[in-house]
Motif scaffolding. Structure first.
Motif, PDB file in Angstrom:
ATOM      1  N   GLN A 353       0.831  -1.188   0.000  1.00 40.64           N
ATOM      2  CA  GLN A 353       0.000   0.000   0.000  1.00 40.64           C
ATOM      3  C   GLN A 353       0.876   1.252   0.000  1.00 40.64           C
ATOM      4  OE1 GLN A 353      -2.372   0.175   3.562  1.00 40.64           O
ATOM      5  NE2 GLN A 353      -0.620   0.024   4.941  1.00 40.64           N
ATOM      6  N   LYS A 354       0.295   2.310  -0.460  1.00 39.37           N
ATOM      7  CA  LYS A 354       0.983   3.591  -0.479  1.00 39.37           C
ATOM      8  C   LYS A 354       1.000   4.170   0.924  1.00 39.37           C
ATOM      9  CE  LYS A 354      -1.280   7.067  -2.060  1.00 39.37           C
ATOM     10  NZ  LYS A 354      -1.966   8.048  -2.947  1.00 39.37           N
ATOM     11  N   LEU A 355       2.166   4.732   1.294  1.00 40.77           N
ATOM     12  CA  LEU A 355       2.330   5.357   2.606  1.00 40.77           C
ATOM     13  C   LEU A 355       2.912   6.766   2.423  1.00 40.77           C
ATOM     14  CD1 LEU A 355       3.943   2.335   4.525  1.00 40.77           C
ATOM     15  CD2 LEU A 355       1.564   3.110   4.661  1.00 40.77           C
ATOM     16  N   PRO A 356       2.709   7.619   3.397  1.00 37.62           N
ATOM     17  CA  PRO A 356       3.231   8.996   3.278  1.00 37.62           C
ATOM     18  C   PRO A 356       4.725   9.096   3.571  1.00 37.62           C
ATOM     19  CG  PRO A 356       2.062   8.743   5.353  1.00 37.62           C
ATOM     20  CD  PRO A 356       1.842   7.460   4.607  1.00 37.62           C
ATOM     21  N   ASP A 357       5.324   8.053   4.141  1.00 40.47           N
ATOM     22  CA  ASP A 357       6.743   8.097   4.490  1.00 40.47           C
ATOM     23  C   ASP A 357       7.627   7.833   3.263  1.00 40.47           C
ATOM     24  OD1 ASP A 357       5.378   6.315   7.080  1.00 40.47           O
ATOM     25  OD2 ASP A 357       6.391   8.236   7.473  1.00 40.47           O
TER      26      ASP A 357
END
Length: 386
Positions: A353-357
């Protein structure tokens, strides 16, 4: 390459050195005392006048050395203590009307010198002298002279036999610009030897740094043009009617390049060449390494797919593994693969999944001849990039 560098360093450090440490001193240079002069060679001592004029013969069959008596009157830095002592032996007075005078084998007349040496011509050599001249640097620094010798008379000599060691300079220039030829700076008498026939004396005569300093001699600062004269005066016991010049050695002090042996002469050149080879090898190896290093980059294909580009050059590359640091997680685990030289390979990685980090990637590589390591890349989150 590392072995080559180590080998070169060992060669440099363990090669023979120009200076040799022995017994608490460093030999700056050394050479054998040459053979004595022919018996027909006259030793002329010339006392020059205050205005530097002289009546010295300077004949080809003579070794002529000059004495200077006038430092007190002229404020010259030439030494004159030994000159005054020597002039006293000849009953000379250094007054204003002094005229240059010479002595030949310690005789006033050259004819007398020739007549006397002819008496001992058939007995020559009367003194067999072998040894070395060593210019050394002591533990405290100043240079001085050591003379390890072996001396054997071939005839019984009288008790008054004496060696004079004269240290002179071919072209002496004082502080005022005066010039004199073959000027004696120092005279050292020596009696440390046996006088019985076939009795060998082993000794070491030393002219100390203090002695040289008092005579105004500094080999380190002014090394050129110095010469030594070793003159033995005395009589043969069987004919002691007159004192003779029994033997004389006269030679230059061959400082610097005149005396450096072939090993010492070429050692700096050898070191320079070896260092050049090492530098060339290191630069060449670095260039080859650079050409063999793969180029690696990465970027997002979409929010959950990233592409790693591996461009190989002159070396084959093995991509052993790819890992992503938490909190990111991979869906697929790429298998180890080989990339032949000069190829571009894309490796696709799926994340859960896409993460902001930021996404930190570790790529374990092995390149032929260069070894293995982990290459780290950092990608911004796909959200940030958009």
């Amino acid at each position: 390459m590392r072995r080559l560098v180590l080998m070169m360093v060992l060669i440099i450090f363990f090669s023979p050195s120009i200076n040799a440490d022995e017994g608490g001193y460093t030999a700056q240079f050394r050479f054998d005392i040459p053979n004595p002069e022919p018996v027909s060679t006259i030793f002329e001592e010339c006392f020059i006048e205050l205005d530097l004029s002289d009546n010295c013969s300077h004949d080809s069959d003579s070794i002529t050395l000059s004495w200077w008596l006038w430092s007190d009157q002229t404020n010259s830095d030439w030494p004159d203590d030994d000159a005054k002592s020597r002039s006293g032996i000849y009953n000379l007075s250094s007054n204003s009307d002094f005229e240059s005078v010479s002595f030949f084998n310690q005789y006033e007349s050259k004819t007398n010198a020739i007549e006397n040496y002819s008496k001992i011509d058939s007995s020559m050599p009367i003194i067999d002298l072998v040894g070395e001249i060593i210019i050394v640097e002591g533990e405290t620094g100043p240079w001085y002279i050591r003379m390890p010798i072996e001396m054997t008379p071939t005839q019984n000599l009288t008790d008054d036999t004496l060696l004079y060691i004269f240290l002179s300079k071919q072209n002496a220039i004082d502080m005022h610009g005066r010039v004199s030829t073959n000027l004696i700076y120092d005279m050292k008498p020596e009696v440390g030897f046996g006088i019985k026939a076939n009795n060998t004396t082993s000794a070491e005569w030393i002219i100390s740094s203090e002695h040289l300093y008092a005579a105004g001699i500094d080999f380190e600062e002014d090394p050129y043009g110095w010469q030594i004269t070793m003159a033995f005066f005395g009589s043969i016991e069987s004919d002691n009617s007159s004192e003779q010049l029994l033997s004389m050695h006269h030679f230059d002090l061959p400082f610097k390049s005149q005396n450096i042996d072939s090993t010492a002469l070429y050692l700096p050149i050898l070191i320079f060449v070896l260092l050049g080879i090492i530098c060339f090898g290191l630069v060449s190896q670095s260039y080859r390494n650079e050409k063999g290093m793969p180029k690696i980059s990465a970027g997002w294909k979409d929010d959950v797919t990233l592409i790693i580009d591996v461009q190989s050059f002159q070396k084959r590359v093995e991509v052993k593994s790819v890992k992503i640091e938490a909190p990111w997680k991979m869906r697929n685990n790429p298998k180890s693969r080989f990339i032949e030289p000069n190829q571009l390979v894309n490796i696709e990685i799926k994340v859960k999944q896409k993460l902001p980090d930021n996404c930190n990637i570790g790529i374990q590589l092995e390149v032929d001849e260069l070894g293995s390591w982990t290459q780290y890349l950092a990608l911004n989150s796909p959200t940030v990039e958009k």
